[in-house]
Write an enzyme that holds these catalytic residues in place. Sequence first.
Site, PDB file in Angstrom:
ATOM      1  N   HIS A 221       1.009  11.750  -0.487  1.00 36.47           N
ATOM      2  CA  HIS A 221       0.556  11.201   0.027  1.00 36.47           C
ATOM      3  C   HIS A 221      -0.530  11.978   0.780  1.00 36.47           C
ATOM      4  CE1 HIS A 221      -0.813   8.615   3.819  1.00 36.47           C
ATOM      5  NE2 HIS A 221      -1.390   8.773   3.119  1.00 36.47           N
TER       6      HIS A 221
ATOM      7  N   HIS B 169       0.415  -1.089  -0.131  1.00 32.41           N
ATOM      8  CA  HIS B 169      -0.143  -0.180  -0.326  1.00 32.41           C
ATOM      9  C   HIS B 169       1.248   1.319  -0.038  1.00 32.41           C
ATOM     10  CE1 HIS B 169      -2.855   3.218   2.550  1.00 32.41           C
ATOM     11  NE2 HIS B 169      -3.358   2.708   1.067  1.00 32.41           N
TER      12      HIS B 169
END
Length: 468
Positions: free
Chosen positions: A210, A166
């Site tokens: 992110h 991930h």
Amino acid sequence: MRFTSLLALGLAGLALAKDGTTTETTETNTNTDLSSTITGSSTSYNWSDASTITNASAQVPTGSYLTYTSVITLGNGDHKTVVSSSLNASATATGNQTLLHTSTSDSVTVLVGGGGTTTLGNNSMNATHTHSSTSSIPTETNTTPCNGYSEFCLRNYSNITNVAAHNSPFVVPGNAASNQALKVTDQLNDGIRMLQFQAHNKSGEIHLCHSSCDMLDAGTLESYLAQVYQWMIKNPYNVVTFVMGNSDNLPPTAFVDSIEKSGLKNIIYSPPKAPMALDDWPTLSEMILSNKRAVFFMDYGANETAVPYIMDEFSQLWETPFSPTDRDFPCTVQRPPGLNHKDATNRMYMINHNLNLELNFGSISLLIPNTAYMVDTNSANETLYGSLGNMSAKCSEMWDRPPNFLLVDYYNWGKPNGSVFEVAAKANNVTWNGNCCGSTSAAAHMAVASVSTMVLIAAGVQFLLAAF
């Protein structure tokens, strides 16, 4: 200074250790009171105690879901080879690796299994789904692994359980927005075969960030993919899957330049049709020996008639609840929404097993890995609540087949380290060799920056929130 920039500095100074406490690695301030609380719009967080951070409902990415009313034939697709039951008597030896007797069809040579019996088709765990043809030609044991295991060579791509990293590129020591401890080359060396990430538009260039490039910027997509391409060239018996999060809803054509310049266009798999059902996928040996080994999916915005090799994820792959904060890890379908059971059983699926904490700073919400439970979360113990082993077994029973992808954070943590690969091996009915992980300990990568810096940023965020 913008709020997101200040928050980025705070994330660089924060990580939550396994026991829920902070760890100091640089300069210290022994008189600092770490019990100071930051108050957001609705929730209070104590930075020195992970248990006080609320497990709120994670925000699920949204976008348009494609619905195919009929199967579309795509040009320049890599069509599945039909394997002939008539075997050639040739075998090629290279060093200590032996390519077995091979079968050729449509100019594609296929690796064939060992012993006196050649198994064709899916070679799945359930023998009722396989069929065999017996050859009188003496054969040898296949010592050339496909994705790490010779047993995988004749299995369909859609009939293998892979460990997925991930947010694979997000490897920044001391930054709480990181999701992995080891670089992508280490990930691949250890056995990761799916790489997932978020892509953002930064000044006209695609970067891997992110949530925001102010928080964590892992560099350009092209640079990251180039590293993977170099690894794949050195490891030609491997198929690697990419799941791109199209965070800014860019057209798929915007990704072509990065993919092609990275080199991956040379070995990319292009499907013959859309969507690809569960049994439409080729075997790993067909993909490997035709050198079409890089498989790309995009969560939102794919257009396979425009860019056939960037496949729409959710018409061919469904997921359990996204970035869960619930340790129960349900096996239900979340994306695409409204998928009926019949259609779900006819496509691959991925279980999201990356446990998160959701932090809310005013209008900004951020999910970070819940490292307090990380070892248990990645455990192979099927009876342990919240473990990957438990979820994989539960989902396998519920759907009558193992998941195709196990999405995890900090894959190198576990009981033992790398236990996520043990879970995948059991789902695949093979034996994990126990080798893991990388060249650097997880603890070194997850150490935090100075406590004094953390408290300074906390005070700054508290000031800004109070001003809203």
